[in-house]
Scaffold this motif. Sequence first.
Motif, PDB file in Angstrom:
ATOM      1  N   ASN A   1       0.855  -1.183   0.000  1.00 17.05           N
ATOM      2  CA  ASN A   1       0.000   0.000   0.000  1.00 17.05           C
ATOM      3  C   ASN A   1       0.889   1.230   0.000  1.00 17.05           C
ATOM      4  N   CYS A   2       0.492   2.219  -0.758  1.00 17.76           N
ATOM      5  CA  CYS A   2       1.200   3.495  -0.790  1.00 17.76           C
ATOM      6  C   CYS A   2       0.236   4.573  -0.295  1.00 17.76           C
ATOM      7  N   SER A   3       0.299   4.862   0.999  1.00 15.49           N
ATOM      8  CA  SER A   3      -0.606   5.841   1.610  1.00 15.49           C
ATOM      9  C   SER A   3      -0.496   7.216   0.976  1.00 15.49           C
ATOM     10  N   ALA A   4       0.679   7.561   0.487  1.00 22.19           N
ATOM     11  CA  ALA A   4       0.891   8.884  -0.119  1.00 22.19           C
ATOM     12  C   ALA A   4       0.003   9.102  -1.342  1.00 22.19           C
ATOM     13  N   LEU A   5      -0.466   8.034  -1.967  1.00 21.98           N
ATOM     14  CA  LEU A   5      -1.312   8.161  -3.149  1.00 21.98           C
ATOM     15  C   LEU A   5      -2.802   8.227  -2.799  1.00 21.98           C
TER      16      LEU A   5
ATOM     17  N   ARG B   1      -9.397  19.089  -5.688  1.00 20.95           N
ATOM     18  CA  ARG B   1      -8.527  19.038  -4.513  1.00 20.95           C
ATOM     19  C   ARG B   1      -7.563  17.856  -4.565  1.00 20.95           C
ATOM     20  N   TYR B   2      -8.024  16.712  -5.057  1.00 23.09           N
ATOM     21  CA  TYR B   2      -7.126  15.561  -5.160  1.00 23.09           C
ATOM     22  C   TYR B   2      -6.074  15.792  -6.252  1.00 23.09           C
ATOM     23  N   ARG B   3      -6.489  16.360  -7.360  1.00 21.31           N
ATOM     24  CA  ARG B   3      -5.507  16.671  -8.422  1.00 21.31           C
ATOM     25  C   ARG B   3      -4.458  17.656  -7.916  1.00 21.31           C
TER      26      ARG B   3
ATOM     27  N   GLU C   1       5.610  14.297  -0.985  1.00 15.57           N
ATOM     28  CA  GLU C   1       5.574  12.850  -0.770  1.00 15.57           C
ATOM     29  C   GLU C   1       4.775  12.153  -1.878  1.00 15.57           C
ATOM     30  N   THR C   2       3.701  12.796  -2.291  1.00 14.47           N
ATOM     31  CA  THR C   2       2.861  12.222  -3.340  1.00 14.47           C
ATOM     32  C   THR C   2       3.561  12.276  -4.688  1.00 14.47           C
ATOM     33  N   GLN C   3       4.227  13.380  -4.987  1.00 16.26           N
ATOM     34  CA  GLN C   3       4.972  13.485  -6.246  1.00 16.26           C
ATOM     35  C   GLN C   3       6.042  12.409  -6.324  1.00 16.26           C
TER      36      GLN C   3
END
Length: 116
Positions: free
Chosen positions: A18-22, A62-64, A72-74
């Motif tokens: 799982n990647c929580s950052a995504l 907002r998600y975009r 962290e998401t990038q």
Amino acid sequence: MGVVRRPTGWFRTAIDENCSALGPPDDLLDEFKQRHEDFKMQGLCDEGAHNAAWDEVGFDERYRTHLTEAAETQSAVAELTDRLRNEEHLVLVCFENTDQKRCHRTLLKDYIADQL
């Protein structure tokens, strides 16, 4: 690959990683869940409440923004994109049935496809 901010125990056993950052950011999730519950209390079915809350909190935009601005998401998107470029086969998993409810996975999938 799970893309859930707050994975449950059963969810963790159902996926390889799982990647929580995504997942959506906490503030967006909290606001969305509250509006979802509010709509259900007003008599909307779960699916209707979900989609109405999605619209009301501006989830798409907002998600975009989260995808493009959170460091962290990038980094997570870059890693995922590299894995896909190396021909790894990945399935994005979360809790929602996208036939009935809107889901951040659709937005994430489109964003990643633009990066490839």
